[in-house]
Design an enzyme around this catalytic site. Structure first.
Site, PDB file in Angstrom:
ATOM      1  N   ALA A  25     100.662  27.559  26.761  1.00  0.00           N
ATOM      2  CA  ALA A  25     101.474  27.376  25.550  1.00  0.00           C
ATOM      3  C   ALA A  25     100.642  26.897  24.368  1.00  0.00           C
ATOM      4  O   ALA A  25     100.855  27.335  23.222  1.00  0.00           O
ATOM      5  CB  ALA A  25     102.604  26.395  25.828  1.00  0.00           C
TER       6      ALA A  25
ATOM      7  N   LYS B 198      90.773  21.702  13.202  1.00  0.00           N
ATOM      8  CA  LYS B 198      90.307  22.389  14.411  1.00  0.00           C
ATOM      9  C   LYS B 198      90.350  23.901  14.219  1.00  0.00           C
ATOM     10  O   LYS B 198      89.410  24.611  14.590  1.00  0.00           O
ATOM     11  CB  LYS B 198      91.172  21.973  15.608  1.00  0.00           C
ATOM     12  CG  LYS B 198      90.691  22.551  16.933  1.00  0.00           C
ATOM     13  CD  LYS B 198      91.509  22.033  18.102  1.00  0.00           C
ATOM     14  CE  LYS B 198      91.026  22.641  19.407  1.00  0.00           C
ATOM     15  NZ  LYS B 198      91.837  22.190  20.562  1.00  0.00           N
TER      16      LYS B 198
ATOM     17  N   TYR C 239      88.970  19.459  27.106  1.00  0.00           N
ATOM     18  CA  TYR C 239      87.848  18.533  26.949  1.00  0.00           C
ATOM     19  C   TYR C 239      87.762  17.927  25.549  1.00  0.00           C
ATOM     20  O   TYR C 239      86.814  17.189  25.251  1.00  0.00           O
ATOM     21  CB  TYR C 239      86.532  19.256  27.278  1.00  0.00           C
ATOM     22  CG  TYR C 239      86.425  19.679  28.719  1.00  0.00           C
ATOM     23  CD1 TYR C 239      85.921  18.819  29.692  1.00  0.00           C
ATOM     24  CD2 TYR C 239      86.849  20.938  29.128  1.00  0.00           C
ATOM     25  CE1 TYR C 239      85.831  19.202  31.017  1.00  0.00           C
ATOM     26  CE2 TYR C 239      86.766  21.338  30.454  1.00  0.00           C
ATOM     27  CZ  TYR C 239      86.249  20.461  31.397  1.00  0.00           C
ATOM     28  OH  TYR C 239      86.166  20.839  32.720  1.00  0.00           O
TER      29      TYR C 239
ATOM     30  N   ASP D  51      89.117  34.222  27.101  1.00  0.00           N
ATOM     31  CA  ASP D  51      88.543  33.397  28.154  1.00  0.00           C
ATOM     32  C   ASP D  51      87.576  32.452  27.467  1.00  0.00           C
ATOM     33  O   ASP D  51      86.749  32.874  26.647  1.00  0.00           O
ATOM     34  CB  ASP D  51      87.833  34.224  29.228  1.00  0.00           C
ATOM     35  CG  ASP D  51      87.723  33.443  30.534  1.00  0.00           C
ATOM     36  OD1 ASP D  51      88.733  32.861  30.961  1.00  0.00           O
ATOM     37  OD2 ASP D  51      86.625  33.410  31.117  1.00  0.00           O
TER      38      ASP D  51
ATOM     39  N   LYS E  33      97.410  27.381  23.856  1.00  0.00           N
ATOM     40  CA  LYS E  33      96.552  28.480  23.423  1.00  0.00           C
ATOM     41  C   LYS E  33      97.367  29.490  22.617  1.00  0.00           C
ATOM     42  O   LYS E  33      96.894  30.016  21.588  1.00  0.00           O
ATOM     43  CB  LYS E  33      95.923  29.155  24.646  1.00  0.00           C
ATOM     44  CG  LYS E  33      94.807  30.115  24.332  1.00  0.00           C
ATOM     45  CD  LYS E  33      94.168  30.639  25.610  1.00  0.00           C
ATOM     46  CE  LYS E  33      93.360  29.567  26.332  1.00  0.00           C
ATOM     47  NZ  LYS E  33      92.600  30.127  27.472  1.00  0.00           N
TER      48      LYS E  33
END
Length: 204
Positions: free
Chosen positions: A13, A181, A159, A71, A15
Site C-alpha cells: 500500500a 522524499k 529501512y 523491485d 509503495k
C-alpha cells in the site's frame, strides 16, 4: 494506447501511494493488482531487474493490462550489496525475526563496529504493454546513503529510520516529509526516467 491505465504488480500500500503521487503529472491511473485478486509473483532472482520483469509479466498475463513493476531494496557496500533483493526478508532469512523493525535491528547488528557505512536505496522499474512485450521499459534509480548507528524518526517505512541521505548532516530518511522524499528518492529518480520513456515510447 488510448487509456492511461497501469496495473502495479504489488500489494504494498505504501509503495502504491508513493508511485501514484509520482505519476500524477502524467495523468496515469495506477491500479493495484490486489484489487483484481492477482496473487503476488515469485521473486526467485538475485537482481532487481530480473525480479521486476518477472513480477510485471506475471501481473500483465493475469490482467491483460499494461503493467508496472518495482523491485527495490537497500544495498550496503560493507555487506557486498546485501540485503539487496532480500531487503524485505533480511531478518527472516537469517531467523532473526520478521518485519521492518527486525530487519533494521539485524542490519545494525551486522554492521556493529564497521566504519564503512556507505549504502544506497536502489529501484528498478519495468513497464510492459502486455505480457509478451519484447521491449519493456526499464528505469533505474539509486539514492546514495549512509547507515546510522541507531534509528531516528518515525516516518517512512522499511529501512528509512536507519539511513541518512549521503551528505546530509542530520536526521534520517524517516525524518523527511513525503514531498522531500518524493523529490530525491531512488523510486522518484527511476520514475522520472520511466515517465520520459512513457512519453517517448508509448506516446503517453
Amino acid at each position: 494506447m488510448s487509456a492511461k491505465r497501469l496495473l502495479l504488480a504489488s500489494n504494498n500500500a505504501k509503495k502504491l501511494t508513493e508511485l501514484r503521487a509520482l505519476l500524477v503529472p502524467l495523468g496515469v491511473e495506477l491500479l493495484a493488482q490486489g484489487d483484481l485478486a492477482i496473487a503476488e509473483a515469485a521473486e526467485p532472482f538475485d537482481t532487481f531487474l530480473e525480479n521486476a520483469l518477472a513480477k510485471a509479466r506475471h501481473a500483465a498475463h493475469a490482467s491483460g493490462l499494461p503493467t508496472l513493476a518495482d523491485d527495490s531494496g537497500l544495498c550496503v557496500d560493507a555487506l557486498g550489496g546485501e540485503p539487496g533483493v532480500r531487503s524485505s526478508r533480511f531478518a527472516r532469512d537469517a531467523r532473526q525475526g520478521e518485519g521492518d523493525a527486525d530487519n533494521n535491528r539485524w542490519l545494525l547488528q551486522r554492521l556493529h563496529g564497521q566504519a564503512q557505512r556507505e549504502a544506497a536505496f536502489v529501484c528498478v522499474l519495468v513497464a510492459l504493454r502486455h505480457a509478451a512485450d519484447p521491449e519493456p521499459l526499464v528505469a533505474t534509480g539509486r539514492w546514495p546513503l549512509s547507515v546510522l548507528d541507531a534509528a531516528q524518526g518515525g516516518g517512512g517505512f522499511g529501512y528509512d529510520p536507519i539511513v541518512r541521505p549521503r551528505g546530509a548532516s542530520a536526521g534520517s530518511v524517516a525524518t523527511l516529509t513525503e514531498a522531500e522524499k518524493n523529490a530525491h528518492s531512488h523510486r522518484a529518480l527511476a520514475m522520472r526516467q520511466l515517465v520520459a520513456q512513457l512519453h517517448e515510447r508509448w506516446h503517453w
